[in-house]
Scaffold this motif. Structure first.
Motif, mmCIF file in Angstrom:
data_model
loop_
_atom_site.group_PDB
_atom_site.id
_atom_site.type_symbol
_atom_site.label_atom_id
_atom_site.label_comp_id
_atom_site.label_asym_id
_atom_site.label_seq_id
_atom_site.Cartn_x
_atom_site.Cartn_y
_atom_site.Cartn_z
ATOM 1 N N VAL B 110 1.428 13.157 -7.521
ATOM 2 C CA VAL B 110 1.364 11.892 -8.254
ATOM 3 C C VAL B 110 2.768 11.327 -8.527
ATOM 4 C CG1 VAL B 110 1.256 12.831 -10.607
ATOM 5 C CG2 VAL B 110 0.104 10.704 -10.080
ATOM 6 N N LEU B 111 3.733 12.178 -8.778
ATOM 7 C CA LEU B 111 5.077 11.684 -9.088
ATOM 8 C C LEU B 111 5.738 10.995 -7.897
ATOM 9 C CD1 LEU B 111 6.489 14.354 -11.529
ATOM 10 C CD2 LEU B 111 5.848 12.006 -12.023
ATOM 11 N N PRO B 112 5.700 11.597 -6.685
ATOM 12 C CA PRO B 112 6.237 10.856 -5.541
ATOM 13 C C PRO B 112 5.567 9.499 -5.341
ATOM 14 C CG PRO B 112 5.920 13.140 -4.943
ATOM 15 C CD PRO B 112 5.336 12.985 -6.305
ATOM 16 N N SER B 113 4.253 9.442 -5.573
ATOM 17 C CA SER B 113 3.563 8.152 -5.441
ATOM 18 C C SER B 113 4.117 7.155 -6.438
ATOM 19 C CB SER B 113 2.067 8.328 -5.691
ATOM 20 O OG SER B 113 1.434 8.745 -4.530
ATOM 21 N N LEU B 114 4.266 7.616 -7.679
ATOM 22 C CA LEU B 114 4.757 6.706 -8.726
ATOM 23 C C LEU B 114 6.214 6.313 -8.475
ATOM 24 C CD1 LEU B 114 3.203 8.269 -11.940
ATOM 25 C CD2 LEU B 114 2.555 6.156 -10.802
ATOM 26 N N ALA B 115 6.969 7.208 -7.853
ATOM 27 C CA ALA B 115 8.388 6.927 -7.622
ATOM 28 C C ALA B 115 8.589 5.683 -6.770
ATOM 29 C CB ALA B 115 9.064 8.124 -6.953
ATOM 30 N N ILE B 116 7.641 5.389 -5.897
ATOM 31 C CA ILE B 116 7.804 4.127 -5.152
ATOM 32 C C ILE B 116 6.866 3.041 -5.687
ATOM 33 C CG2 ILE B 116 8.759 5.086 -3.026
ATOM 34 C CD1 ILE B 116 5.991 4.598 -1.771
ATOM 35 N N ALA B 117 5.722 3.431 -6.221
ATOM 36 C CA ALA B 117 4.751 2.413 -6.652
ATOM 37 C C ALA B 117 5.264 1.641 -7.874
ATOM 38 C CB ALA B 117 3.414 3.076 -6.958
ATOM 39 N N ILE B 118 5.892 2.327 -8.832
ATOM 40 C CA ILE B 118 6.337 1.637 -10.049
ATOM 41 C C ILE B 118 7.467 0.643 -9.747
ATOM 42 C CG2 ILE B 118 7.497 1.997 -12.275
ATOM 43 C CD1 ILE B 118 5.655 4.351 -12.723
ATOM 44 N N GLY B 265 -1.117 5.689 -5.153
ATOM 45 C CA GLY B 265 -0.129 5.624 -4.078
ATOM 46 C C GLY B 265 -0.449 4.573 -3.031
ATOM 47 N N SER B 266 0.413 4.519 -2.042
ATOM 48 C CA SER B 266 0.259 3.533 -0.972
ATOM 49 C C SER B 266 -0.007 4.259 0.332
ATOM 50 C CB SER B 266 1.545 2.712 -0.869
ATOM 51 O OG SER B 266 1.597 2.099 0.383
ATOM 52 N N LEU B 267 -1.085 3.877 1.000
ATOM 53 C CA LEU B 267 -1.523 4.645 2.167
ATOM 54 C C LEU B 267 -0.512 4.570 3.317
ATOM 55 C CD1 LEU B 267 -5.321 3.727 2.272
ATOM 56 C CD2 LEU B 267 -4.224 5.591 1.100
ATOM 57 N N ILE B 268 -0.112 3.342 3.692
ATOM 58 C CA ILE B 268 0.732 3.214 4.890
ATOM 59 C C ILE B 268 2.192 3.540 4.590
ATOM 60 C CG2 ILE B 268 1.465 1.646 6.731
ATOM 61 C CD1 ILE B 268 -1.042 0.078 6.326
ATOM 62 N N LEU B 269 2.692 2.993 3.491
ATOM 63 C CA LEU B 269 4.108 3.231 3.158
ATOM 64 C C LEU B 269 4.415 4.718 3.074
ATOM 65 C CD1 LEU B 269 5.195 0.695 0.387
ATOM 66 C CD2 LEU B 269 6.055 0.885 2.696
ATOM 67 N N GLU B 270 3.550 5.446 2.401
ATOM 68 C CA GLU B 270 3.799 6.887 2.214
ATOM 69 C C GLU B 270 3.785 7.616 3.542
ATOM 70 O OE1 GLU B 270 1.206 8.577 -0.695
ATOM 71 O OE2 GLU B 270 1.972 7.303 -2.297
ATOM 72 N N SER B 271 2.887 7.190 4.403
ATOM 73 C CA SER B 271 2.780 7.867 5.687
ATOM 74 C C SER B 271 4.031 7.631 6.542
ATOM 75 C CB SER B 271 1.534 7.348 6.401
ATOM 76 O OG SER B 271 1.208 8.168 7.446
ATOM 77 N N PHE B 272 4.508 6.379 6.596
ATOM 78 C CA PHE B 272 5.659 6.061 7.445
ATOM 79 C C PHE B 272 6.979 6.564 6.870
ATOM 80 C CE2 PHE B 272 2.984 3.574 10.091
ATOM 81 C CZ PHE B 272 3.689 3.433 11.275
ATOM 82 N N PHE B 273 7.085 6.586 5.551
ATOM 83 C CA PHE B 273 8.360 6.996 4.963
ATOM 84 C C PHE B 273 8.368 8.477 4.563
ATOM 85 C CE2 PHE B 273 8.668 2.392 4.482
ATOM 86 C CZ PHE B 273 9.918 2.195 5.032
ATOM 87 N N GLY B 274 7.306 9.171 4.904
ATOM 88 C CA GLY B 274 7.275 10.597 4.599
ATOM 89 C C GLY B 274 7.279 10.883 3.109
ATOM 90 N N ILE B 275 6.643 10.023 2.326
ATOM 91 C CA ILE B 275 6.566 10.245 0.874
ATOM 92 C C ILE B 275 5.347 11.133 0.604
ATOM 93 C CG2 ILE B 275 6.436 9.123 -1.401
ATOM 94 C CD1 ILE B 275 8.761 7.977 0.092
ATOM 95 N N PRO B 276 5.539 12.282 -0.006
ATOM 96 C CA PRO B 276 4.408 13.203 -0.182
ATOM 97 C C PRO B 276 3.512 12.809 -1.355
ATOM 98 C CG PRO B 276 6.393 14.179 -1.076
ATOM 99 C CD PRO B 276 6.795 12.847 -0.544
ATOM 100 N N GLY B 277 2.965 11.621 -1.305
ATOM 101 C CA GLY B 277 2.174 11.123 -2.436
ATOM 102 C C GLY B 277 0.683 11.218 -2.208
#
Lengths: 766, 330
Positions: B110-118, B265-277
């Motif tokens: 959840v934290l990696p997701s929030l790190a870009i989502a917020i 989190g964001s489905l595509i952004l996380e996948s392309f940028f390797g964000i473990p969200g």
């Protein structure tokens, strides 16, 4: 008023009177609802800005390139950087089978045997075992038989495996003991476990010597009712007593769960397998039903690597699984590396095992290895690399670009990047593009020990069966479907058209004229040439379908191709396939379906034509020819013979061949089998893919070995050269950003002028 | 208001139950337990006994909705649906099909997701509102027309283009930040999140600015704005002090409801940028047919969406004193 409202209104409560500091601030002070005054707010904002700028400056002032995804302190460290695209599901050797899992388990666990890194054909050599075990044969009265005894006389085979002494496990909390020798972490309470979140939260570690019982314990784990060993079913057919042992364990486990709860520990040491026995501290033996020489290959896989019972007990403590502290995620082995960081969502790190027993780089290989530099490190101590960082990289494009920037040491080539990386010369040979060559990148190619074929369901009333008509129909299709063209269009020439089920590199494969499929190819100008389409049309007419119409009722011949493939890429390939059948005026109906339905159709035998593939488990022709063995059919038996091909002669020869050692006699039988298979044509033999790999100039000993999975210990890198080239390739370019800012500022000028004109214009024109 | 919130929470229970039934039905229509077992056991050497064992140990050897077996007694409770779904209501997600604890994974991701989502949410919101106000301020001028054309252009471009273009220009050509990756250390985190945040913000400018501009223009046409102007207030004061404040109700309708969903989190952004969200977690679970994770994420998403709606209602009362909730309204 919300913070947001306040912030926005205050931002624009700026007057045109210049302040001494140059800022233009509204003299009317307002108060933020949280208690800030506006000038406090500005100070606060400025301080945030200064922090932000500081962070950016710190980032910018880091040593080395700005786009380096790794800590600058690691830039000259002896670390190999690689990637993985999907998180491994299992790292428990009893459950792990996928290639992305074996990439890790192969480096951590040490089964009794391994493949020689350099020699070809592939050769089995000892790893944890002191020597490769000899097979001893016995009849039903337990009398020893000679090595070349007839197969039907052999009741069972005994492999006695002696392991090397003084091999230690990697440091692990399961071995930690107090000063009285009592285990520290094997009887933890729920409260103790509650405070732990990963393996590093256990401060003490220990080790112990590897013993024979650890290998036997792992064989028992293959039958563990709470684990899902993918080869358990197969092994029950070979290891004496394993099936009965599995049943015994299942009922014991049910009883235990009833009495002591779902989380209770099933101690395998209390149960014995009839055919597996510890002889002494360093020796154990395994009894195999009948004769099964391929068992040695299985002994080179992590399924048969040792597991200490302490580890099983440690991980089985209630509450551990809720923290994901399991053997599936924290493996324990004796190999050159140990998993020190396991975050499959981000990265997985292997580090040198300080307790590794030591091994030397091989001193001999195949001809040409010395010239290629593969013997430069002969006799040196393994492993060469201190640490291997696997980063999660799901998409091809970022992964490829990182390789080009020097942040990955090796890479495959996706179809998107193929043209950028590879050029073909006039002779059709693949070579590196100038961009790659200028970077000093090396290209290594190898034909994979796998096959991708198009199968006919031999139970189908039209296309299947052994009637001359159906055989000719299949042969006509086999000529028409031009796999050379397919390889060229869709695989960028990364593959070779198959002449039979056995790929190059596996005993039984024949190259050259004697290896071609004479029913489909002619040998012309020193190479195989597909027979002309007219020949296929003749065969089609002889089969009863002249010009693609059924001679009996005049209706066009329609065939069905079942596939789980979908998406734009698949559509292009399926369109191509339709065109191939169209050459014979056969209508091909594509029945696309999801993978689950496809599996169902295959099991029920309702598919007519399909595509399938097989990757070698071990380098033996048995592992490919069993795909055409009758008793191994998919329908009714759930075997791997997806075409449901059955030919008594072929089956008879297979039964003889599978138990033979490699030699001229075996080759002769394989040739006969190939002839039968090619004549009957249950498959379009398809293709054997060619692997293309790229390595940077600092990467050494990259000889492809398609069987071994523990090859990282042989690899060597030059970190200083890597750091130097990374620096050279990744100098930051900031001019475009400055230009962009300038454009934005200039773009604002007309808007500001327009605003001033609007604000200061007179209401009424004179 | 408290009673209203309690009532809304109680309403959420049948909604979540319905979502669960639909997810469950859809998943098992295309995916039988046998298929799931085959998927997880791999392609080679799998026998029916292995499949049965997998189903038994993962609790998929029971009927889906109704157990007619008289031995067990629980016609409705001894079913896959009951066993797999009821624990979700206490946020016990159980284990994924590969054995990993889902709750533990969600907490980690959840934290990696929030790190870009917020940052994307906050910067995007401020930027979009500011741009919309500027465009509204310059309405019917070349700034307005150019701005709208640019917004339509930005809206028409796929997010994938921004991602790949951003990675190409900023990382590959200019070498300013890493192409992909993530760091759990706060000191090195910034260099990994700059690019996804920039891409996320730019990708949302077109639609966001157009939406807020429409709201502001509607507000500008109201009587009170004419009155304010008639009193001689400068245009910027009209816009930023009066129009913005009054436009907050429709803005909040769209904004507050997404705040809880930032956790997903964001489905595509996380996948392309390797964000473990959590976005990539969901995508992976769908790909590997891991029903346990899909079910948990759908449940969590539904619960957070309901929470967002409740928060939206509450926020109305905060920005507009005329709005009252529940009994207070009567």
């Amino acid at each position: 008023m919300s913070c947001l409202q306040w912030l926005i209104t205050q931002r624009y409560a700026i007057d045109s009177k210049p302040s001494p500091q140059g800022l233009t601030v509204n003299p009317m002070k307002t108060h933020h609802p949280c208690g800030f005054q506006s000038n406090e707010y500005i100070r606060c904002l400025l301080s945030y800005l200064s922090i932000l700028i500081s962070v950016l400056l710190i980032t910018a002032c880091e040593q080395g390139p700005w786009n380096n995804p790794y800590p600058p302190s690691e830039s000259e460290a002896n670390i190999l950087y690689t990637s993985f695209s999907g998180r491994p599901k299992h790292l428990d050797p009893a459950q792990s089978y996928s290639s992305n899992e074996i990439a890790f388990t192969g480096q951590i666990y040490e089964p009794p045997l391994q493949y020689h890194y350099l020699k070809r054909p592939y050769e089995i050599i000892p790893l944890a075992a002191a020597q490769v075990p000899e097979a001893r044969y016995f009849d039903h009265q337990d009398n020893a038989l000679v090595d070349d005894a007839p197969v039907q006389d052999i009741a069972y085979t005994v492999y006695t495996i002696e392991i090397k002494q003084n091999i230690q496990y990697q440091p692990h909390p399961a071995f930690a003991v107090d000063k009285h020798g009592k285990p520290l972490y094997l009887d933890l309470t729920a409260e103790d476990i509650d405070t732990k979140s990963n393996l590093t939260d256990f401060p003490e570690t220990g080790t112990r010597e590897l013993i024979a019982n650890d290998f036997v314990y792992e064989i028992k784990r293959l039958a563990h009712p709470r684990l899902h060993c993918p080869i358990y079913g197969l092994m029950t057919e070979y290891i004496v007593g394993l099936r009965e042992f599995g049943e015994q364990l299942r009922s014991a486990d049910q009883e235990l769960r009833k009495q002591a709860g779902e989380d209770s520990f099933l101690d395998l040491n209390n149960y014995e397998i009839n055919g597996v026995e510890v002889l002494d501290r360093y020796t154990y033996q395994v009894k195999i039903k009948g004769k099964y020489p391929q068992f040695l290959y299985w002994l080179a896989m992590p399924f048969f690597a040792p597991i200490p019972p302490e580890a099983d007990r440690f991980y089985s403590q209630p509450g551990m699984d809720k923290k994901n502290i399991t053997l599936d995620w924290y493996p324990i082995g004796t190999g050159p590396y140990m998993l020190t960081e396991n975050n499959p969502n981000l990265k997985m790190v292997l580090e040198r095992n300080p307790k590794f027993h030591g091994e030397k780089y091989p001193g001999e290989g195949e001809p040409g290895d010395r010239e290629a530099g593969f013997l430069d490190d002969a006799g040196k101590e393994l492993p060469f690399i201190d640490k291997i960082v696997h980063s999660l990289e799901k998409e091809d494009i970022p992964s490829w670009n990182k390789f080009l920037q020097g942040y990955y040491d090796a890479s495959g080539i996706s179809s998107d990047s193929f043209d950028q990386a590879i050029n073909f010369n006039a002779a059709g040979e693949a070579g590196l593009s100038d961009t790659m060559a200028n970077k000093g990148i090396d290209l290594v190619t190898a034909v994979g020990t796998s096959t991708f074929y198009m199968g006919f369901n031999m139970e189908d009333p039209i296309i299947g069966g052994d009637s001359p008509s159906a055989t000719k129909l299949r042969r006509a299709i086999a000529i028409a479907v031009d796999f050379e063209e397919r390889i060229s269009i869709f695989l960028n020439d990364r593959g070779i058209a198959a002449q039979g089920p056995i790929p190059p590199g596996i005993f039984g494969y024949r190259a050259g004229k004697e290896g071609i499929n004479p029913y489909i190819y002619d040998w012309v100008d020193g190479g195989p040439k597909r027979k002309p389409i007219e020949k296929a049309k003749e065969l089609l007419a002889e089969a009863g379908y002249p010009n693609g119409r059924d001679v009996q009722n005049g209706k066009p011949l329609t065939l069905y191709f079942d596939t789980p493939a979908s998406g734009p890429d698949a559509k292009a390939q399926l369109d191509w396939l339709r065109k191939q059948f169209k050459k014979l005026n056969i209508q091909l109906v594509i029945r696309s379906t999801d993978y689950n339905r496809f599996q169902d159709k295959m099991l029920k035998g309702t598919a007519q034509i399909f595509e399938w593939g097989w990757n070698a488990d071990y380098p033996d022709p048995e592992n490919f020819l069993f795909l055409l063995y009758g008793p191994n059919a998919k329908i009714g038996k759930n075997g791997e013979n997806a075409a449901n091909y059955a030919n008594k002669e072929f089956d008879k020869l297979f039964e003889i061949m599978k138990n033979m050692g490699n030699g001229p006699e075996r080759q002769k039988i394989i040739d006969q089998m190939m002839e039968i298979g090619r004549h009957d044509g249950p498959w379009l033999w398809g293709l054997h893919p060619k692997n293309f790999s790229l390595y940077h100039s600092w990467y050494h000993n990259a000889k492809p070995n398609l069987m071994a999975n523990n090859t990282l210990k042989y690899k060597r890198i030059d970190p200083e050269l890597r750091a130097q080239l990374r620096e050279q390739w990744n100098r930051p370019i900031i001019r475009p950003i400055l230009l962009l800012l300038l454009v934005m500022v200039v773009g604002m000028i007309p808007a500001i002028l327009s605003y001033r004109r609007k604000n200061y214009s007179k209401g009424v024109k004179n | 208001m408290f009673a209203y919130i309690i009532r809304r929470i109680l309403y959420a229970i049948p909604i979540l139950l319905g979502v669960n039934v639909i997810t469950f039905t859809l998943f098992f229509v295309v995916n039988k337990p046998d298929d799931m077992a085959r998927m997880h056991l791999g392609m080679k050497h799998v026998q029916q006994a292995d499949i049965d064992k997998w189903k038994s140990s993962h609790g998929y050897d029971k009927p889906l909705f109704y157990n007619s077996s008289p031995v067990t007694g629980g016609h409705l409770t001894d079913t896959i649906f009951f066993k797999k779904s009821i624990r979700l209501f206490v946020f016990d997600f159980g284990n994924a099909d590969d054995g990993r604890n889902i709750g533990h994974d969600i907490r980690q991701r959840v934290l990696p997701s929030l790190a870009i989502a917020i940052p994307i949410f906050i910067i995007g919101l401020l930027l979009n509102i500011t741009l919309a106000l500027i465009i509204a301020f310059f309405r019917a001028t070349y700034v307005d027309y150019t701005g709208m054309i640019l917004c339509v252009v930005l809206m028409s471009i796929s997010t994938l283009f921004y991602i790949i273009g951003g990675q190409y220009l900023i990382s590959k050509v200019w070498h300013l930040v890493p192409i992909s990756g993530f760091s759990t250390h706060i000191s090195t985190l910034s260099k990994f999140i700059i690019l996804p945040v920039v891409v996320g913000v730019i990708g949302g400018i077109g639609s966001g600015t157009r939406w807020y501009r429409t709201i502001f223009l509607e507000e500008i046409s109201k009587d009170y704005v004419r009155t304010v102007r008639a009193k001689g207030m400068p245009e910027r004061v009209v816009l930023f002090r009066h129009v913005l404040r009054n436009a907050l109700v429709p803005i909040l309708t769209g904004v507050v409801v997404v705040i809880p969903l930032l956790f997903m989190g964001s489905l595509i952004l996380e996948s392309f940028f390797g964000i473990p969200g959590l976005g990539s977690y969901t995508i992976d679970a769908i790909g590997s047919q891991d029903f346990a994770i899909v079910r948990s994420m759908v449940f969590l998403g539904s619960a957070l969406y309901i929470l967002g709606l409740i928060l939206t209602d509450i926020s109305y009362t905060m920005v507009d004193p005329r709005i009252r909730l529940g009994a207070e309204a009567s």
